[in-house]
Design a protein around this motif. Structure first.
Motif, PDB file in Angstrom:
ATOM      1  N   ASP A 198      19.094  26.212  -6.114  1.00 29.36           N
ATOM      2  CA  ASP A 198      18.324  25.200  -5.404  1.00 29.36           C
ATOM      3  C   ASP A 198      19.214  24.345  -4.498  1.00 29.36           C
ATOM      4  O   ASP A 198      18.856  23.233  -4.148  1.00 29.36           O
ATOM      5  CB  ASP A 198      17.542  24.315  -6.394  1.00 29.36           C
ATOM      6  N   ASN A 199      20.368  24.843  -4.133  1.00 26.25           N
ATOM      7  CA  ASN A 199      21.249  24.156  -3.195  1.00 26.25           C
ATOM      8  C   ASN A 199      22.324  25.140  -2.756  1.00 26.25           C
ATOM      9  O   ASN A 199      22.413  26.247  -3.280  1.00 26.25           O
ATOM     10  CB  ASN A 199      21.888  22.914  -3.839  1.00 26.25           C
TER      11      ASN A 199
ATOM     12  N   ASP B  24      19.399  29.717  -2.903  1.00 28.56           N
ATOM     13  CA  ASP B  24      18.749  28.525  -2.341  1.00 28.56           C
ATOM     14  C   ASP B  24      17.465  28.966  -1.660  1.00 28.56           C
ATOM     15  O   ASP B  24      17.220  30.161  -1.465  1.00 28.56           O
ATOM     16  CB  ASP B  24      19.696  27.848  -1.343  1.00 28.56           C
TER      17      ASP B  24
ATOM     18  N   HIS C 171      16.148  26.396   0.787  1.00 26.98           N
ATOM     19  CA  HIS C 171      16.051  25.450   1.896  1.00 26.98           C
ATOM     20  C   HIS C 171      16.385  26.145   3.217  1.00 26.98           C
ATOM     21  O   HIS C 171      17.091  27.157   3.241  1.00 26.98           O
ATOM     22  CB  HIS C 171      16.983  24.265   1.666  1.00 26.98           C
TER      23      HIS C 171
ATOM     24  N   ARG D 184      11.376  18.557   8.638  1.00 24.69           N
ATOM     25  CA  ARG D 184      12.751  18.958   8.934  1.00 24.69           C
ATOM     26  C   ARG D 184      12.922  19.212  10.418  1.00 24.69           C
ATOM     27  O   ARG D 184      13.972  18.889  10.995  1.00 24.69           O
ATOM     28  CB  ARG D 184      13.151  20.205   8.139  1.00 24.69           C
TER      29      ARG D 184
ATOM     30  N   GLY E 211      15.989  20.153   4.335  1.00 23.51           N
ATOM     31  CA  GLY E 211      14.702  20.085   3.649  1.00 23.51           C
ATOM     32  C   GLY E 211      13.717  21.139   4.075  1.00 23.51           C
ATOM     33  O   GLY E 211      14.080  22.201   4.584  1.00 23.51           O
ATOM     34  N   HIS E 212      12.430  20.812   3.898  1.00 25.78           N
ATOM     35  CA  HIS E 212      11.320  21.734   4.145  1.00 25.78           C
ATOM     36  C   HIS E 212      10.377  21.137   5.189  1.00 25.78           C
ATOM     37  O   HIS E 212      10.662  20.117   5.801  1.00 25.78           O
ATOM     38  CB  HIS E 212      10.477  21.950   2.885  1.00 25.78           C
TER      39      HIS E 212
ATOM     40  N   ALA F  75      12.045  16.187   3.021  1.00 30.65           N
ATOM     41  CA  ALA F  75      13.423  16.337   3.490  1.00 30.65           C
ATOM     42  C   ALA F  75      14.251  15.158   3.001  1.00 30.65           C
ATOM     43  O   ALA F  75      13.705  14.138   2.563  1.00 30.65           O
ATOM     44  CB  ALA F  75      13.465  16.422   5.018  1.00 30.65           C
TER      45      ALA F  75
END
Length: 573
Positions: A134-135, A157, A159, A406, A425-426, A430
């Protein structure tokens, strides 16, 4: 803000004769054109081999396991990050690998993602390899530092990536250039789950399980965790995500879930057998998130990892207490923000196209929720800022459908270079950081560019209704049918109905919620509740009939089930 109600457009051709006509109408109103699109069995999942980089990552990971190298999972401090981290740890243990630990950056000390300082902490823990969950897609410096220290790095990830990708050994992200995976909406936990599927396949090819005399694990047993993280991260529930959530939800309803998830449901006084996908986001997600917002997300991960029922209940109770504390802080921050906005005296005519709110004493762990609450109230993009240190402020942005937040920040960064330090972000959420000295410049730039996006939505903000319900449909059997009809969520919204009712009784409960007894045109009485109403308008004995936009729900009180309408909007008829 009162929105006009518009009935959803539906195609003329029914999907299937066996479907209840209202369900048929609901699905067609969500652009379902074929009954096969509603298939929620695991056989409908897209195969992992369509995810760019996943087989390369699985091969590297299998070699790490074969050589028993020290592996550290580096997660994020929200529910998606917690579930991603826990899922990887549990899956690796199920595959017989124990030389693994995890790190989640404390948001107050390290900030987001695989930073250089977090890599150093991982090194101190003996890391020879790192997996980000997730990053990582924006963590170029952190990945470079880990590589310089001799570590293998796998980035997982979801993102949106920038033009430059980190120099990882493998990157698994459906949104990276050249990835043909059809579901671009996987949450971080979904990407992690796919990597574990690919790893299991790779280990089988290497005869690992045979040599170790280990039964290959059924990774579907972890779908309860995948469902929680997917819903909590508010990603679009496309067909692939609906399968993941449906399968996980079925396990939770059947009591075949992690002890920690069951404990979180229990401390919220919910019946796991009646849970919906929405409950995953409003019951479990916030309690996991509370750990990362106020304390240390390790507590949330520990809850998901715990095998002992009693210990899981103790951790869940602590998370529940943190969540109550979070709500109190959030309420105070929202009240502060509302005072600032009230002083500006907005009306519908002069309301801004976007909002930026900042107070020197805002709590950075809760700014995302405050931004979300203000977004819901004013139906515009909102960014809430709090101090990271004396000079830098962190912002959490929330947006509305049709305004890709974003992309807005990307435009601000391009047209006003040097104002934003970093962002990511999305479409709907974000994060960003910038010097507090540049807040005024940023605010003007953000409002200017957001207005360009909002102007394109002129007249398009409405409540989309699935139409009215008849007397027979305002019933427990149909309410239960609706509960089984999902999962619903972002991009596949839960059913919303509208209609006129006479008010039989009305009273205020819990300071700002309106409890109603209504009567439909057939004379049938039904309970309803409207949350967070304007107490300057309601209760109102002068209003006898109302037009409601509502959701049909099952209320359980002392073991008795009754139908209840959850009111989304109430106006005099």
């Amino acid at each position: 803000m009162i929105l006009p109600i518009m009935r959803r457009d539906v195609s003329d051709a029914p999907l299937a004769s066996h479907l209840h006509p209202v369900l048929d109408r609901i699905y067609r109103g969500r652009n379902v054109h074929d009954i096969d699109e509603l298939e929620n069995s695991l056989k409908g999942l897209t195969h992992f081999n369509q995810l760019k980089g996943v087989e390369q990552a699985a091969d590297i990971l299998a070699t790490i396991i074969a050589n028993n190298k020290r592996l550290i999972i580096v997660g994020d401090f929200d529910a998606d990050g917690a579930t991603s981290t826990a899922l990887c740890i549990l899956a690796l243990r199920m595959m017989g690998f124990a030389n693994v630990d995890y790190l989640v950056p404390n948001r107050f000390d390290f900030g987001y993602g695989l930073s250089v300082p977090i890599v150093d902490v991982a090194k101190q823990k003996g890391a020879e390899a790192i997996i980000t969950v997730d990053n990582g897609i924006a963590c170029i410096d952190g990945v470079s530092h880990a590589k310089a220290l001799g570590m293998s790095v796998i980035v997982t990830d979801h993102h949106l990536p920038a033009q430059t990708l980190p120099p990882a050994d493998a990157i698994v992200n459906p949104n990276q250039p050249g990835c043909d995976f059809p579901s671009k909406n996987l949450a971080g936990v979904g990407v992690a789950f796919y990597l574990m599927l690919a790893l299991k396949s790779q280990l089988q090819k290497r005869s690992y399980f045979t040599e170790k005399a280990i039964t290959p694990p059924n990774l579907a047993s972890l779908l309860d965790i995948v469902a929680v993280g997917t819903v909590a991260d508010v990603v679009v529930l496309d067909k692939n995500n609906r399968i993941l959530v449906h399968q996980g939800l079925q396990r939770i309803r059947a009591g075949q879930c992690r002890p920690g998830i069951k404990a979180l449901v229990d401390v919220a006084n919910r019946d796991h057998g009646l849970l919906t996908s929405t409950d995953l986001g409003f019951v479990i997600g916030p309690r996991l998130n509370a750990a990362g917002r106020l304390d240390d997300m390790s507590q949330g991960i520990a809850c998901l990892l715990e095998d002992d029922t009693l210990q899981a209940r103790m951790i869940a109770s602590e998370l529940d207490a943190l969540n109550r504390e979070r709500r109190e802080i959030e309420t105070g921050m929202k009240a502060q923000a509302e005072k600032v906005l009230a002083a500006l005296n907005f009306t519908e005519e002069n309301a801004p196209a976007a909002l930026v709110v900042y107070q020197a004493d805002f709590h950075q762990g809760v700014i995302g929720i405050v931004a979300g609450r203000l977004k819901e109230k004013y139906l515009i993009p909102v960014i809430a800022f709090a101090h990271q240190d004396d000079e830098i402020i962190k912002g959490s942005a929330r947006s509305i459908p049709g305004v890709h937040i974003r992309d807005v920040l990307e435009q601000v960064n391009t047209q006003f270079p040097g104002v934003i330090d970093k962002f990511g972000g999305h479409a709907m959420a974000a994060g960003l950081s910038l010097p507090v000295a540049k807040l005024d410049i940023f605010t003007r730039a953000f409002e200017q560019i957001a207005k360009q996006h909002m102007d394109k939505l002129e007249g398009s903000q409405v409540l989309l209704s699935d139409g009215p319900l008849s007397r027979d449909e305002l019933s427990l059997p149909f309410a239960h049918l609706l509960r089984q009809a999902g999962p619903f969520g972002q991009g596949f919204e839960s059913p919303l109905f509208d209609g006129e009712f006479a008010i039989v009784k009305q009273r205020l409960v819990g300071e700002k919620h309106l409890k109603l007894v209504l009567k439909d045109d057939s004379g049938q009485e039904i309970d309803a509740i409207a949350f967070n109403i304007d107490i300057h308008i309601w209760p109102n004995a002068m209003i006898k009939r109302v037009h409601l936009a509502y959701r049909l729900d099952v209320n359980v009180f002392r073991g008795q089930e009754t139908v209840q309408l959850i009111v989304e909007q109430i106006t005099p008829a």
